[in-house]
Design a protein around this motif. Structure first.
Motif, mmCIF file in Angstrom:
data_model
loop_
_atom_site.group_PDB
_atom_site.id
_atom_site.type_symbol
_atom_site.label_atom_id
_atom_site.label_comp_id
_atom_site.label_asym_id
_atom_site.label_seq_id
_atom_site.Cartn_x
_atom_site.Cartn_y
_atom_site.Cartn_z
ATOM 1 N N GLU A 1 -38.343 94.395 39.099
ATOM 2 C CA GLU A 1 -37.313 95.424 38.987
ATOM 3 C C GLU A 1 -37.892 96.834 39.008
ATOM 4 O OE1 GLU A 1 -38.506 94.360 34.739
ATOM 5 O OE2 GLU A 1 -38.203 93.316 36.667
ATOM 6 N N ARG A 2 -39.216 96.940 38.907
ATOM 7 C CA ARG A 2 -39.896 98.238 38.951
ATOM 8 C C ARG A 2 -40.647 98.447 40.276
ATOM 9 N NH1 ARG A 2 -38.895 101.983 34.713
ATOM 10 N NH2 ARG A 2 -39.005 100.960 32.664
ATOM 11 N N PHE A 3 -40.461 97.549 41.223
ATOM 12 C CA PHE A 3 -41.218 97.610 42.485
ATOM 13 C C PHE A 3 -40.395 98.364 43.533
ATOM 14 C CE2 PHE A 3 -43.147 95.303 46.290
ATOM 15 C CZ PHE A 3 -44.350 95.977 46.216
ATOM 16 N N PHE A 4 -40.879 99.528 43.936
ATOM 17 C CA PHE A 4 -40.153 100.426 44.821
ATOM 18 C C PHE A 4 -39.723 99.745 46.116
ATOM 19 C CE2 PHE A 4 -39.903 103.680 48.131
ATOM 20 C CZ PHE A 4 -39.155 104.687 47.513
ATOM 21 N N ALA A 5 -40.594 98.929 46.674
ATOM 22 C CA ALA A 5 -40.326 98.330 47.981
ATOM 23 C C ALA A 5 -39.231 97.272 47.944
ATOM 24 C CB ALA A 5 -41.610 97.737 48.564
#
Length: 267
Positions: free
Chosen positions: A8-12
């Motif tokens: 949920e914190r992964f930009f991609a």
């Protein structure tokens, strides 16, 4: 694809509509991990710096309160590693290529509406590149706040866990890096190959050193035959877990500070 980063914190993993509708984008913290693919002695994999950056950041983002909007970019695995290029397997970008890549990443994020970017560098051979890119991006966009940070510079207890000699002279693939990789990627560590090798001592009274206030230019083979600069033989997974927890705690504090930070002056 997200490695150690909470998904949920992964930009991609975001969609363009997620980004388009994101509230308060000016204060959302975007972190670009920058690592290296380079030799780390006969016992550690080439991916050490990139793995440490992603491992520390992932642990920090797990701990970070959900009220702080922060996203990790995919790691930039290649860096400026030409001090290690005499050792097979090292992949290096030039200063110009690394700088141009980071500038264009910054351009893209600014165009999307983001105004806070952390260049989270985990390789000791390129902090100056991060600093120059950060300054150039801020000069180009006066409301773009860019933080050129080194993974190991946050408060942490790591040096309390090693010998005084290692704390002073251990620079590469020694106790700290070996221990944290034992915690992150234990199956990739060949401890039976671990060695101890410190750089040659300078003449007594000399002010010069490889990494001190008055440094000289060097390549790794000037300082080490094995590629290790430090003592890898004393590393343990237990020590690595403590290091990972401590450094990631430091990053939680740093990310909170960055979220609340406001650029001083009038621009």
């Amino acid at each position: 694809m997200h490695s150690f980063i909470p998904p949920e914190r992964f930009f991609a993993y975001l969609t363009w509509t997620d980004i388009d509708s994101m509230p308060d984008k000016e204060n959302v913290v975007i972190i670009q991990p920058v690592g290296a693919i380079e030799q780390h002695g006969p016992h550690l994999p080439l991916i050490v710096d990139a793995a440490i950056g992603m491992g520390v950041l992932g642990k920090a983002l797990e701990k970070l309160d959900s009220s702080v909007p922060a996203y990790a970019m995919p790691s930039l695995y290649y860096g400026k590693s030409n001090e290690h290029w005499h050792f097979p397997g090292t992949i290096t970008l030039s200063t110009e290529t690394l700088s141009a890549t980071l500038m264009e990443v910054g351009d893209s994020l600014y165009r999307a509406g983001f105004r806070k970017l952390v260049l989270m560098n985990s390789h000791g051979g390129q902090p100056q590149v991060m600093q120059m890119v950060a300054r150039d991006l801020h000069v180009k966009y006066s409301d773009f706040i860019v933080f050129p940070l080194f993974t190991w510079r946050v408060p942490h207890i790591s040096k309390e866990l090693v010998t005084p000699k290692e704390a002073q002279l251990g620079m590469h693939a020694g106790d700290l890096e070996t221990s944290i990789i034992l915690a992150l990627l234990p199956e990739q560590v060949k401890m039976e190959r671990a060695v101890t090798e410190y750089p040659p001592e300078q003449p007594e009274g000399s002010l010069l050193s490889p990494e001190g206030k008055l440094p000289f230019a060097w390549t790794t083979r000037d300082l080490s035959k094995s590629g290790v600069i430090g003592d890898a033989t004393t590393a343990t997974k237990e020590k690595g877990i403590k290091i990972l927890e401590s450094v990631s705690d430091g990053w939680v504090t740093a990310l909170k500070d960055i979220y609340s930070f406001r650029q001083p002056g009038n621009g």
